[in-house]
Design a protein around this motif. Structure first.
Motif, mmCIF file in Angstrom:
data_model
loop_
_atom_site.group_PDB
_atom_site.id
_atom_site.type_symbol
_atom_site.label_atom_id
_atom_site.label_comp_id
_atom_site.label_asym_id
_atom_site.label_seq_id
_atom_site.Cartn_x
_atom_site.Cartn_y
_atom_site.Cartn_z
ATOM 1 N N UNK A 13 0.828 -1.196 0.000
ATOM 2 C CA UNK A 13 0.000 0.000 0.000
ATOM 3 C C UNK A 13 0.868 1.255 0.000
ATOM 4 N N UNK A 14 1.869 1.274 0.888
ATOM 5 C CA UNK A 14 2.777 2.422 0.944
ATOM 6 C C UNK A 14 4.190 1.992 0.580
ATOM 7 N N UNK A 15 4.956 2.929 0.061
ATOM 8 C CA UNK A 15 6.351 2.647 -0.258
ATOM 9 C C UNK A 15 7.128 2.253 0.996
ATOM 10 N N UNK A 16 6.755 2.832 2.118
ATOM 11 C CA UNK A 16 7.473 2.588 3.360
ATOM 12 C C UNK A 16 7.405 1.131 3.798
ATOM 13 N N UNK A 17 6.282 0.475 3.538
ATOM 14 C CA UNK A 17 6.102 -0.890 4.049
ATOM 15 C C UNK A 17 6.286 -1.978 2.997
ATOM 16 N N UNK A 18 6.681 -1.621 1.784
ATOM 17 C CA UNK A 18 6.773 -2.620 0.738
ATOM 18 C C UNK A 18 8.208 -2.893 0.316
ATOM 19 N N UNK A 19 8.532 -4.139 0.141
ATOM 20 C CA UNK A 19 9.849 -4.521 -0.341
ATOM 21 C C UNK A 19 9.968 -4.272 -1.840
ATOM 22 N N UNK A 20 8.851 -3.990 -2.515
ATOM 23 C CA UNK A 20 8.864 -3.753 -3.960
ATOM 24 C C UNK A 20 8.789 -2.270 -4.307
ATOM 25 N N UNK A 21 8.863 -1.416 -3.332
ATOM 26 C CA UNK A 21 8.658 0.014 -3.555
ATOM 27 C C UNK A 21 9.618 0.603 -4.582
ATOM 28 N N UNK A 22 10.838 0.133 -4.633
ATOM 29 C CA UNK A 22 11.813 0.705 -5.561
ATOM 30 C C UNK A 22 11.487 0.354 -7.009
ATOM 31 N N UNK A 23 10.845 -0.776 -7.234
ATOM 32 C CA UNK A 23 10.603 -1.242 -8.601
ATOM 33 C C UNK A 23 9.210 -0.902 -9.129
ATOM 34 N N UNK A 42 5.410 1.380 -8.581
ATOM 35 C CA UNK A 42 4.696 2.425 -7.845
ATOM 36 C C UNK A 42 3.556 1.819 -7.024
ATOM 37 N N UNK A 43 3.430 2.289 -5.841
ATOM 38 C CA UNK A 43 2.338 1.861 -4.972
ATOM 39 C C UNK A 43 1.368 3.027 -4.806
ATOM 40 N N UNK A 44 0.173 2.782 -4.293
ATOM 41 C CA UNK A 44 -0.816 3.857 -4.197
ATOM 42 C C UNK A 44 -0.421 5.038 -3.304
ATOM 43 N N UNK A 45 0.431 4.796 -2.293
ATOM 44 C CA UNK A 45 0.792 5.857 -1.354
ATOM 45 C C UNK A 45 2.304 5.909 -1.146
ATOM 46 N N UNK A 46 2.825 7.121 -0.916
ATOM 47 C CA UNK A 46 4.261 7.276 -0.680
ATOM 48 C C UNK A 46 4.621 6.915 0.764
ATOM 49 N N UNK A 47 5.862 7.160 1.142
ATOM 50 C CA UNK A 47 6.341 6.831 2.494
ATOM 51 C C UNK A 47 5.526 7.509 3.590
ATOM 52 N N UNK A 48 4.993 8.680 3.302
ATOM 53 C CA UNK A 48 4.239 9.450 4.294
ATOM 54 C C UNK A 48 2.734 9.228 4.206
ATOM 55 N N UNK A 49 2.309 8.288 3.372
ATOM 56 C CA UNK A 49 0.891 7.983 3.237
ATOM 57 C C UNK A 49 0.135 8.920 2.320
ATOM 58 N N UNK A 50 0.850 9.730 1.556
ATOM 59 C CA UNK A 50 0.193 10.631 0.600
ATOM 60 C C UNK A 50 -0.129 9.878 -0.691
ATOM 61 N N UNK A 51 -1.305 10.119 -1.268
ATOM 62 C CA UNK A 51 -1.674 9.448 -2.515
ATOM 63 C C UNK A 51 -0.705 9.786 -3.650
ATOM 64 N N UNK A 52 -0.420 8.784 -4.454
ATOM 65 C CA UNK A 52 0.446 8.928 -5.623
ATOM 66 C C UNK A 52 -0.400 8.702 -6.885
ATOM 67 N N UNK A 53 0.178 8.877 -8.073
ATOM 68 C CA UNK A 53 -0.586 8.651 -9.310
ATOM 69 C C UNK A 53 -1.243 7.262 -9.379
#
Length: 58
Positions: A22-32, A34-45
């Protein structure tokens, strides 16, 4: 890509749509991917794309 995949899933009658996180902060796939929310929980594209797909016709 999220929009197209979720739209296709809905058109095919899928009852589930799984994300890698859901968020980049909690995902091991964040670097590869895009997830719905950034590290701070803000919505992304990706979030906007998922909402647009859910609001459109199946």
């Amino acid at each position: 890509m999220y929009h197209d995949l979720l739209t296709a899933c809905r058109a095919a009658g899928c009852s589930n749509f799984t994300l890698w996180g859901v968020t980049d902060l909690s995902s091991w796939r964040a670097a590869a991917y895009p997830l719905p929310f950034d590290d701070d929980g803000r919505p992304k594209p990706a979030h906007a794309a998922l909402i647009a797909a859910l609001r459109g016709p199946p």
